[in-house]
Design a protein around this motif. Structure first.
Motif, PDB file in Angstrom:
ATOM      1  N   VAL A 245      36.072  27.120  41.112  1.00  0.00           N
ATOM      2  CA  VAL A 245      35.528  28.048  40.116  1.00  0.00           C
ATOM      3  C   VAL A 245      36.319  29.349  40.211  1.00  0.00           C
ATOM      4  CG1 VAL A 245      33.481  29.333  39.360  1.00  0.00           C
ATOM      5  CG2 VAL A 245      33.216  27.071  40.358  1.00  0.00           C
ATOM      6  N   ASN A 246      36.870  29.778  39.101  1.00  0.00           N
ATOM      7  CA  ASN A 246      37.576  31.069  39.065  1.00  0.00           C
ATOM      8  C   ASN A 246      36.885  31.966  38.039  1.00  0.00           C
ATOM      9  OD1 ASN A 246      39.640  30.189  40.819  1.00  0.00           O
ATOM     10  ND2 ASN A 246      40.727  29.258  39.114  1.00  0.00           N
ATOM     11  N   TYR A 247      36.835  33.232  38.350  1.00  0.00           N
ATOM     12  CA  TYR A 247      36.212  34.163  37.406  1.00  0.00           C
ATOM     13  C   TYR A 247      37.125  35.378  37.224  1.00  0.00           C
ATOM     14  CZ  TYR A 247      32.703  36.739  34.878  1.00  0.00           C
ATOM     15  OH  TYR A 247      32.039  37.418  33.882  1.00  0.00           O
ATOM     16  N   VAL A 248      37.354  35.723  35.969  1.00  0.00           N
ATOM     17  CA  VAL A 248      38.257  36.842  35.650  1.00  0.00           C
ATOM     18  C   VAL A 248      37.432  38.106  35.430  1.00  0.00           C
ATOM     19  CG1 VAL A 248      39.955  37.723  33.991  1.00  0.00           C
ATOM     20  CG2 VAL A 248      39.946  35.300  34.591  1.00  0.00           C
ATOM     21  N   VAL A 249      37.832  39.163  36.126  1.00  0.00           N
ATOM     22  CA  VAL A 249      37.165  40.449  35.903  1.00  0.00           C
ATOM     23  C   VAL A 249      38.206  41.480  35.464  1.00  0.00           C
ATOM     24  CG1 VAL A 249      35.117  40.268  37.362  1.00  0.00           C
ATOM     25  CG2 VAL A 249      37.277  40.834  38.415  1.00  0.00           C
ATOM     26  N   TYR A 250      37.826  42.359  34.579  1.00  0.00           N
ATOM     27  CA  TYR A 250      38.722  43.395  34.046  1.00  0.00           C
ATOM     28  C   TYR A 250      40.068  42.811  33.578  1.00  0.00           C
ATOM     29  CZ  TYR A 250      35.316  46.483  36.179  1.00  0.00           C
ATOM     30  OH  TYR A 250      34.150  47.103  36.525  1.00  0.00           O
ATOM     31  N   ASP A 251      40.032  41.617  33.068  1.00  0.00           N
ATOM     32  CA  ASP A 251      41.182  40.958  32.424  1.00  0.00           C
ATOM     33  C   ASP A 251      42.355  40.608  33.343  1.00  0.00           C
ATOM     34  OD1 ASP A 251      39.790  41.046  30.089  1.00  0.00           O
ATOM     35  OD2 ASP A 251      40.773  42.868  29.378  1.00  0.00           O
ATOM     36  N   THR A 252      42.632  41.405  34.357  1.00  0.00           N
ATOM     37  CA  THR A 252      43.823  41.130  35.177  1.00  0.00           C
ATOM     38  C   THR A 252      43.489  40.859  36.649  1.00  0.00           C
ATOM     39  OG1 THR A 252      44.186  43.481  35.514  1.00  0.00           O
ATOM     40  CG2 THR A 252      45.363  42.483  33.685  1.00  0.00           C
ATOM     41  N   TYR A 253      42.232  40.605  36.930  1.00  0.00           N
ATOM     42  CA  TYR A 253      41.826  40.274  38.299  1.00  0.00           C
ATOM     43  C   TYR A 253      41.058  38.951  38.251  1.00  0.00           C
ATOM     44  CZ  TYR A 253      42.770  45.216  39.103  1.00  0.00           C
ATOM     45  OH  TYR A 253      43.371  46.442  39.163  1.00  0.00           O
ATOM     46  N   ARG A 254      41.416  38.040  39.140  1.00  0.00           N
ATOM     47  CA  ARG A 254      40.723  36.755  39.152  1.00  0.00           C
ATOM     48  C   ARG A 254      40.293  36.408  40.570  1.00  0.00           C
ATOM     49  NH1 ARG A 254      43.935  31.448  37.611  1.00  0.00           N
ATOM     50  NH2 ARG A 254      43.911  31.177  39.853  1.00  0.00           N
ATOM     51  N   LEU A 255      39.052  36.014  40.687  1.00  0.00           N
ATOM     52  CA  LEU A 255      38.513  35.624  41.989  1.00  0.00           C
ATOM     53  C   LEU A 255      38.139  34.157  41.921  1.00  0.00           C
ATOM     54  CD1 LEU A 255      36.185  38.722  42.435  1.00  0.00           C
ATOM     55  CD2 LEU A 255      38.449  38.401  43.432  1.00  0.00           C
ATOM     56  N   GLY A 256      38.406  33.416  42.986  1.00  0.00           N
ATOM     57  CA  GLY A 256      38.145  31.981  42.946  1.00  0.00           C
ATOM     58  C   GLY A 256      37.477  31.469  44.200  1.00  0.00           C
TER      59      GLY A 256
ATOM     60  N   MET B 228      50.837  35.881  36.692  1.00  0.00           N
ATOM     61  CA  MET B 228      50.986  36.228  35.272  1.00  0.00           C
ATOM     62  C   MET B 228      49.697  36.808  34.697  1.00  0.00           C
ATOM     63  SD  MET B 228      54.018  35.868  34.091  1.00  0.00           S
ATOM     64  CE  MET B 228      53.914  35.624  32.328  1.00  0.00           C
ATOM     65  N   ILE B 229      48.637  36.760  35.473  1.00  0.00           N
ATOM     66  CA  ILE B 229      47.381  37.381  35.031  1.00  0.00           C
ATOM     67  C   ILE B 229      47.602  38.879  34.764  1.00  0.00           C
ATOM     68  CG2 ILE B 229      46.432  38.004  37.315  1.00  0.00           C
ATOM     69  CD1 ILE B 229      43.715  36.933  36.193  1.00  0.00           C
ATOM     70  N   ARG B 230      48.608  39.449  35.433  1.00  0.00           N
ATOM     71  CA  ARG B 230      48.846  40.887  35.204  1.00  0.00           C
ATOM     72  C   ARG B 230      49.318  41.156  33.778  1.00  0.00           C
ATOM     73  NH1 ARG B 230      53.637  38.997  37.235  1.00  0.00           N
ATOM     74  NH2 ARG B 230      55.513  40.175  36.701  1.00  0.00           N
ATOM     75  N   HIS B 231      49.786  40.102  33.099  1.00  0.00           N
ATOM     76  CA  HIS B 231      50.155  40.230  31.678  1.00  0.00           C
ATOM     77  C   HIS B 231      49.051  39.637  30.795  1.00  0.00           C
ATOM     78  CE1 HIS B 231      54.160  41.739  32.379  1.00  0.00           C
ATOM     79  NE2 HIS B 231      54.400  40.768  33.226  1.00  0.00           N
ATOM     80  N   ASN B 232      47.854  39.537  31.332  1.00  0.00           N
ATOM     81  CA  ASN B 232      46.687  39.029  30.583  1.00  0.00           C
ATOM     82  C   ASN B 232      46.758  37.534  30.282  1.00  0.00           C
ATOM     83  OD1 ASN B 232      45.318  41.641  30.241  1.00  0.00           O
ATOM     84  ND2 ASN B 232      47.103  42.112  28.997  1.00  0.00           N
ATOM     85  N   TYR B 233      47.380  36.781  31.194  1.00  0.00           N
ATOM     86  CA  TYR B 233      47.358  35.327  31.072  1.00  0.00           C
ATOM     87  C   TYR B 233      46.437  34.778  32.160  1.00  0.00           C
ATOM     88  CZ  TYR B 233      51.324  35.642  27.914  1.00  0.00           C
ATOM     89  OH  TYR B 233      52.133  35.938  26.842  1.00  0.00           O
ATOM     90  N   PRO B 234      45.145  34.624  31.872  1.00  0.00           N
ATOM     91  CA  PRO B 234      44.212  34.196  32.924  1.00  0.00           C
ATOM     92  C   PRO B 234      44.282  32.706  33.228  1.00  0.00           C
ATOM     93  CG  PRO B 234      43.027  34.511  30.871  1.00  0.00           C
ATOM     94  CD  PRO B 234      44.453  34.885  30.604  1.00  0.00           C
TER      95      PRO B 234
ATOM     96  N   PRO C  55      44.834  28.072  23.020  1.00  0.00           N
ATOM     97  CA  PRO C  55      43.768  27.628  23.888  1.00  0.00           C
ATOM     98  C   PRO C  55      43.704  28.291  25.260  1.00  0.00           C
ATOM     99  CG  PRO C  55      45.577  26.077  24.011  1.00  0.00           C
ATOM    100  CD  PRO C  55      45.982  27.146  23.047  1.00  0.00           C
ATOM    101  N   ALA C  56      44.628  29.103  25.661  1.00  0.00           N
ATOM    102  CA  ALA C  56      44.622  29.562  27.056  1.00  0.00           C
ATOM    103  C   ALA C  56      43.807  30.830  27.268  1.00  0.00           C
ATOM    104  CB  ALA C  56      46.049  29.794  27.524  1.00  0.00           C
TER     105      ALA C  56
END
Lengths: 360, 183
Positions: free
Chosen positions: A224-235, A23-29, B39-40
Motif C-alpha cells: 500500500v502506498n499513499y501520496v501526500v502533498y503530491d511529491t511525497y509517497r509513503l508505503g 520521478m514523484i518529484r515531477h508529480n509522477y506518483p 491513467p497514471a
C-alpha cells in the motif's frame, strides 16, 4: 548464429529502462504512464520515451527519444506494438587488504515487446544473460495484462513481485538481500489499483523451478502506498512465503520524498522472519540532487543483517556517486562505496562500479 | 449658513473618502492550475505570474476583475507548454483569460480597516478560449491585502479539446488557484 542474431537485435532494438520512483518529484506518483509494467521498470511507453528527453536527459530531442530514433515511426504499428530492449554492463572494482580486482560484467541483453489489443496487453522480455557474455534465447519476463479502468490492472505471468521500492540498484539489501534481484522473476497473478493518492497491489506468486533452485516458495504479497502533498509517497509492504512447510514473513516500510524538483530521498526498511526462524533487517537509502538537468549526485547507504543476533551476518555500505542521463537511450551510474561484510572481515572494502546502460 | 457649510463639507468629505480601488502588484502573487493525467494520475501543474487585478468599491457593491496573460503559463516541460498553448488554449487567438466577480461581500470601508475575509463563496464569469462561462469558487482576502481565489473549470465548457498525448489523457476538470497581492 542464434546468439549472434539475439545480440544483433538487442543492439538494434533494445528498449528497457529501470524504474525511477524518485520521478514523484515531477508529480509522477505512479509508474504506468512511463512503463508498460504497472509496477515500473522495463519497456517504456511512448509517453515515457518523451519524458526521457524532456525531463530526464541533459541533451536530446523529441525525435531522438523515440524507438529507432524515430526512423520507423508508423502510427498504425504504434497503436498496437511497442518494441524495445536494452544492453547493460558493469565495470566493477574492489580493493581490500587481501584482494584487488577489476571486472567487466555484461548484465543484460535483450529485446522486450508489448502487443496491445483494446484493454489487453501481452509483454515479453526475450534474452537471458548468462556467464561468459552469452545470451540465451529465452523469455525471462512475460505477462498478460488486463486494464479495465484507468486505475485497475490485473497481470498474470512471470515477473518480479511488486515489493518495496523498485530501484535500479538491484543488488542492494532490500532487493538482492530479500530475493528480488534481477533474474528472480516468479510465476504470479497480481492485481493493482493506481489511484491519485492511493496505490495498492497484491499478488500470489511461486518461485520458478530451475536446476539450481529446486525448492519452490509460494507467497502472497501486499503493498500500500499513499501520496501526500503530491511529491511525497509513503508505503507499507508485507510478504508471506511458504516453502516446504517453512515460512518467511517480511514487513516493510518505504518512503519516496521529492523535496523539490532537484532534491529527493528514498528509503526502505524491511524486517524479515526467515525460513530459518531468524529475524533479519534490510535497509537502503538514497539521497539525490540533480545539479544540472540529467546529472544527479547520489549518496547511497545499505544495511543487511540476516540474523539480528549474529554479528557475522552483517553487511553494511555507504558511498557517493553520480547518475547521468546524457541523452535519451543512455544511462550511466557510478558509485564508490565503503563496504563491510562481517563474515569476511570487519574492515571496510573499497567497492566501486560504473554501470552503463543503453536502451532504445 | 452654518448648516450649508456643514452639509457641503460632509458631501465633499464623503466624495474624498470614497474608497480607492485596490490595484494588484504585478510582480507579486501567482496563478496556478492543476490537472490530472490518466491513467497514471500524473499531476500536471502550471504556473504563471499574478493576474493583473482590480477590486472596485462602491457604496453598494464590491467587484473584482482579473486578467491573466496565458502566454506566461508554464508547466515545467517545454514541449508540454507548447502543446498547451498552441493546440489547446490557442493563445495566439485567445491570449488572455479574464475573471469578473460582479459581487463580492466586502464592505466599501474595507480599505480603511482591512479585516480578513475567509473562504467567501463567489459567482463569477470566466472568459477563456473566447467563451464566457459562469464559475463558482471560494475567495479570501487577508489584512495584508493578499487575495486568494480557487475554482474549478470544465475544459469542454470552453470548447477546449481534452488534452491527450501518447496515451495520457487529461481529466476534464481543472482546478485553478490565484494569489494576488494588492497595493
Amino acid at each position: 548464429m542464434k546468439i549472434f542474431l539475439i545480440t544483433f537485435f538487442s543492439l538494434l532494438m533494445g528498449e528497457n529502462a529501470h524504474a525511477f520512483p524518485e520521478m514523484i518529484r515531477h508529480n509522477y506518483p505512479n509508474c504506468i504512464a512511463c512503463h508498460e509494467a504497472p509496477a515500473g521498470g522495463g519497456l517504456l511507453t511512448a509517453y515515457g520515451r518523451t519524458i526521457t528527453h524532456s525531463v530526464l536527459s541533459t541533451w536530446g530531442g523529441e525525435k531522438e527519444a523515440r524507438p529507432f530514433y524515430g526512423a520507423f515511426d508508423n502510427k498504425y504499428t504504434q497503436s498496437w506494438l511497442n518494441i524495445g530492449g536494452d544492453v547493460r554492463a558493469l565495470q566493477l572494482y574492489t580493493n581490500s587488504k587481501t584482494t584487488k580486482q577489476a571486472m567487466f560484467i555484461r548484465m543484460q541483453t535483450g529485446v522486450e515487446a508489448a502487443v496491445k489489443y483494446k484493454q489487453f496487453k501481452a509483454v515479453s522480455f526475450f534474452g537471458k544473460q548468462e556467464a561468459g557474455n552469452m545470451v540465451r534465447g529465452e523469455s525471462i519476463r512475460h505477462y498478460l495484462m488486463y486494464q479495465p479502468t484507468d486505475e485497475i490492472t490485473v497481470r498474470v505471468g512471470r515477473f518480479v513481485p511488486n515489493f518495496g521500492l523498485n530501484i535500479p540498484e538491484h543488488t542492494l539489501a532490500t532487493r538482492k538481500g530479500l530475493g528480488f534481484d534481477q533474474g528472480t522473476e516468479r510465476d504470479q497473478i497480481e492485481g493493482m489499483w493506481n489511484g491519485e493518492r492511493l496505490n495498492v497491489s497484491g499478488s500470489f506468486s511461486k518461485t520458478v523451478k530451475t536446476e539450481q533452485k529446486k525448492k519452490q516458495e509460494n507467497a502472497f504479497t501486499a503493498q500500500v502506498n499513499y501520496v501526500v502533498y503530491d511529491t511525497y509517497r509513503l508505503g507499507f509492504n508485507t510478504w508471506f512465503g511458504n516453502e516446504k512447510q517453512k515460512t518467511r514473513e517480511i514487513y516493510g516500510v518505504n518512503a519516496v520524498l521529492g523535496f523539490t524538483e532537484k532534491l529527493y530521498y528514498l528509503s526502505e526498511f524491511d524486517l524479515q522472519y526467515g525460513f530459518d526462524n531468524k529475524r533479519g533487517l534490510f535497509h537502503f537509502s538514497k539521497l539525490g540532487y540533480e545539479i544540472v538537468k540529467g546529472f544527479h549526485l547520489l549518496a547511497l547507504e545499505e544495511y543487511r543483517k540476516t540474523d539480528l543476533k549474529n554479528e557475522k551476518t552483517l553487511l553494511n555500505a555507504h558511498g557517493l556517486g553520480f547518475q547521468w542521463f546524457p541523452r535519451p537511450h543512455f544511462d550511466f551510474e557510478a558509485i564508490w562505496n565503503k563496504r563491510r561484510v562481517a563474515q569476511q572481515s570487519n574492515d571496510y572494502t573499497d567497492y566501486a562500479y560504473l554501470m552503463m546502460h543503453y536502451y532504445f | 449658513m452654518k448648516f450649508l457649510i456643514v452639509l457641503t463639507a460632509t458631501v465633499f468629505n464623503f466624495a474624498f473618502s470614497a474608497p480607492k480601488p485596490l490595484v494588484s502588484i504585478p510582480a507579486k502573487g501567482k496563478t496556478t492550475f492543476e490537472a490530472v493525467g490518466k491513467p497514471a494520475m500524473i499531476k500536471i501543474k502550471g504556473e504563471s505570474p499574478s493576474a493583473a487585478a482590480l477590486i472596485s468599491f462602491t457604496d453598494s457593491n464590491t467587484s473584482l476583475s482579473a486578467i491573466l496573460n496565458l502566454e506566461l503559463l508554464k508547466t515545467g516541460i517545454d514541449m508540454r507548454d507548447d502543446h498547451m498553448k498552441e493546440k489547446y488554449l490557442e493563445t495566439k487567438k485567445f491570449p488572455e483569460a479574464k475573471l469578473v466577480i460582479a459581487t463580492l461581500k466586502i464592505p466599501s470601508t474595507w480599505s480603511a480597516s482591512p479585516a480578513p475575509i475567509k473562504d467567501q463563496d463567489f459567482d463569477g464569469i470566466l472568459t477563456l478560449h473566447g467563451k464566457d462561462v459562469p464559475v463558482k469558487g471560494v475567495f479570501s482576502l487577508n489584512d495584508k491585502k493578499i487575495a486568494q481565489a480557487e475554482f474549478k473549470i470544465k475544459l469542454t465548457d470552453f470548447n477546449i479539446e481534452i488534452p491527450e498525448y501518447l496515451g495520457v489523457k487529461v481529466a476534464e476538470v481543472v482546478t485553478i488557484k490565484t494569489e494576488i497581492q494588492f497595493e
